[in-house]
Design a protein around this motif. Structure first.
Motif, short mmCIF file in Angstrom:
data_model
loop_
_atom_site.label_atom_id
_atom_site.label_comp_id
_atom_site.label_asym_id
_atom_site.label_seq_id
_atom_site.Cartn_x
_atom_site.Cartn_y
_atom_site.Cartn_z
N LYS A 140 127.72 38.88 68.45
CA LYS A 140 128.02 37.61 67.76
C LYS A 140 128.25 36.51 68.78
CE LYS A 140 129.97 39.64 63.62
NZ LYS A 140 131.05 39.65 62.63
N ASP A 147 126.04 31.54 58.14
CA ASP A 147 125.03 32.14 57.28
C ASP A 147 124.16 33.15 58.03
OD1 ASP A 147 125.95 30.70 55.18
OD2 ASP A 147 124.37 29.17 55.23
N GLY A 148 124.79 33.95 58.87
CA GLY A 148 124.07 35.03 59.54
C GLY A 148 123.38 34.62 60.83
N GLU A 171 130.80 43.68 68.72
CA GLU A 171 131.79 44.45 67.96
C GLU A 171 131.12 45.66 67.34
OE1 GLU A 171 133.51 41.73 65.06
OE2 GLU A 171 132.09 42.38 63.54
N ALA A 172 131.93 46.65 67.01
CA ALA A 172 131.39 47.88 66.43
C ALA A 172 130.72 47.55 65.11
CB ALA A 172 132.52 48.87 66.21
N VAL A 174 130.11 48.05 61.50
CA VAL A 174 130.92 48.67 60.46
C VAL A 174 130.00 49.25 59.39
CG1 VAL A 174 132.67 48.24 58.68
CG2 VAL A 174 132.76 46.99 60.85
N GLU A 179 131.26 44.43 50.82
CA GLU A 179 131.90 43.28 51.45
C GLU A 179 132.58 42.46 50.37
OE1 GLU A 179 129.69 41.02 54.40
OE2 GLU A 179 128.37 42.74 54.72
N ASN A 258 136.58 40.63 58.54
CA ASN A 258 135.40 40.23 59.29
C ASN A 258 135.62 38.85 59.89
OD1 ASN A 258 132.84 39.75 60.32
ND2 ASN A 258 132.00 39.14 58.34
N GLU A 259 135.81 37.86 59.04
CA GLU A 259 136.05 36.51 59.56
C GLU A 259 136.69 35.65 58.49
OE1 GLU A 259 132.57 34.32 60.58
OE2 GLU A 259 131.66 34.57 58.62
P1 ADP Z 1 128.39 34.27 59.51
O1 ADP Z 1 129.52 33.48 60.09
O2 ADP Z 1 127.05 33.83 59.98
O3 ADP Z 1 128.50 34.44 58.02
P2 ADP Z 1 129.34 36.99 59.79
O4 ADP Z 1 130.20 37.40 60.94
O5 ADP Z 1 130.00 36.87 58.46
O6 ADP Z 1 128.53 35.70 60.20
O7 ADP Z 1 128.15 38.03 59.65
C1 ADP Z 1 127.13 37.89 58.69
C2 ADP Z 1 126.87 39.22 58.05
O8 ADP Z 1 126.48 40.19 59.03
C3 ADP Z 1 128.09 39.83 57.37
O9 ADP Z 1 128.28 39.33 56.08
C4 ADP Z 1 127.72 41.30 57.40
O10 ADP Z 1 126.85 41.63 56.34
C5 ADP Z 1 127.01 41.46 58.70
N1 ADP Z 1 127.99 41.87 59.75
C6 ADP Z 1 128.78 41.07 60.48
N2 ADP Z 1 129.57 41.79 61.31
C7 ADP Z 1 129.27 43.08 61.08
C8 ADP Z 1 129.74 44.32 61.62
N3 ADP Z 1 130.67 44.38 62.59
N4 ADP Z 1 129.20 45.46 61.13
C9 ADP Z 1 128.26 45.44 60.18
N5 ADP Z 1 127.77 44.32 59.64
C10 ADP Z 1 128.26 43.14 60.08
#
Ligand code: ADP
Length: 378
Positions: A140, A147-148, A171-172, A174, A179, A258-259
């Motif tokens: 990341k 939005d990904g 990060e690991a 998950v 979600e 997550n965030e």
């Molecule tokens: P954004 O700020 O672009 O929305 P996110 O950190 O929410 O970014 O990540 C977008 C998507 O990626 C998440 O909704 C999830 O589906 C996937 N994702 C993010 N982090 C992880 C993780 N550590 N393990 C598995 N999937 C993840």
């Protein structure tokens, strides 16, 4: 005296905040570089300027009693200065800065003992650091992702070739079975209102977000834990404002943060029709120093984003609007963006019905009926 609210950013979030502000007898002044941004036409006043433009932020502060934001990418130093000069800013600029850097956000969870996926800062040009952390992982970028964008899933070292070349952490990965997103409003006095958790429903064929559903299809126990965790994070961060807390549910029903988004959130839009007080209603109340409302949601609801269709561009056309609106419980919100591009968020619709089955069926029917596209084929 009329209370005056200022918002940095004139997109759809400010646009949906406006009626709630007006209903409480207050005014909304919008700062945006684009005089035709979605919120500008309905706002009481506009300040033309960039989100980082110190002069424009001071100009906004001189015209209002309290300031909020509808995006993270704002001039936090200027906002801290106007706050120090006497105009309250919610959320606090320091918290916006902490959250918008995903690494400092993760470090805060670690410090506060909030469950989150293990992570480590890496240099993107150091494959050994990725190896040492271990695959599967998710790279990341610290800032600028939404939005990904700014997120790359790497299942093995072969995927290192897809890395993003920007300050990052890994990060690991998950293995989430679901979600969730939980909206939390927290007032200056610490009063909290927590909404029902929203489930992200993924289309199994396309592997894309299909719709958002609430109540989420989880046990009462997990629902209570998700709400409690979301409230705890915002309280521990001493957040004042509206926050979207995104959570992973593991196969063992553990919850990981997550965030967080320090603002109104896409996953709270159904609250306009489905909840006694919407996320925007809560935001208006807390900015005006009024008590928060009840988040009760009497019936199940879904939310579908309306994204500009691929292959078209130009003046926005809503095809099938009448068919979609003929379906019971459907409410459409178009954001007033005149230019439609593939992938651009142009609006959303919500569906409210008696049962989850009915909500899902009506949402999918409306989704098939309605498409937002540009007038010209590309
Ligand atoms: P954004 O700020 O672009 O929305 P996110 O950190 O929410 O970014 O990540 C977008 C998507 O990626 C998440 O909704 C999830 O589906 C996937 N994702 C993010 N982090 C992880 C993780 N550590 N393990 C598995 N999937 C993840």
């Amino acid at each position: 005296m009329t209370k005056r609210i200022g918002v940095v950013g004139g997109g759809q979030l400010a646009r949906m905040l406006q009626p709630e502000v007006t209903a409480l007898g207050a005014t909304l002044t919008v700062l945006d570089p684009d005089a035709h941004a979605p919120a500008c036409a309905n706002a009481d006043a506009n300040v033309l300027g960039g989100y980082h433009d110190e002069k424009a932020i001071f100009e906004l502060a001189s015209r209002v009693d309290v300031i909020t934001v509808e995006l993270e990418d704002v001039g936090v130093e200027a906002l801290a200065r106007v706050r120090d000069a006497g105009t309250p800013v919610y959320p606090a600029p320091e918290l916006i800065a902490l959250i918008r850097d995903k690494l400092t956000q993760k470090q805060a969870y670690e410090r506060l003992g909030i469950p989150t996926a293990p992570f480590v800062e890496v240099a993107p040009d150091d494959p050994q650091a990725f190896d040492n952390f271990g695959y599967p992982l998710v790279q990341k970028t610290r800032t600028g992702g939404y939005d990904g964008r700014g997120v790359v899933v790497m299942d093995s070292s072969a995927d290192y070739a897809n890395r993003l070349d920007a300050p990052s952490f890994v990060e690991a990965k998950v293995d989430a079975r679901m979600e969730l997103a939980v909206m939390v409003a927290r007032g200056p006095n610490g009063e909290c209102a927590v909404f029902e958790p929203v489930e992200m429903v993924v289309d199994p064929d396309l592997n894309l977000l299909d719709l958002l559903l609430t109540p989420a299809r989880i046990s009462d126990e997990l629902r209570d834990s998700a709400k409690a965790l979301a409230e705890r994070v915002i309280t521990e961060l001493e957040g004042v404002g509206l926050f979207g807390v995104e959570l992973f549910v593991t196969h063992k029903d553990a919850l990981l943060v997550n965030e967080i988004a320090p603002r109104a959130h896409n996953s709270g839009h159904h609250s306009i029709e489905a909840c006694q007080t919407s996320q925007f209603g809560q935001q208006a109340r807390l900015l005006l120093g009024l008590p928060l409302g009840t988040t009760d949601q009497p019936k199940p609801a879904a939310l579908v984003n309306l994204i500009g269709a691929p292959g078209f561009q130009g003046e926005t056309v809503a095809e099938g609007l009448a068919d979609a609106l003929a379906i019971p419980g459907v409410t459409v919100h178009l954001y007033g963006k005149t230019e439609c591009r593939p992938g651009r968020k142009m609006g959303h619709f919500s569906v409210v019905a008696e049962t989850v089955t009915e909500v899902l069926a009506n949402a999918r029917a409306a989704k098939r009926a309605l498409s937002i596209k540009g007038k010209q084929a590309l």
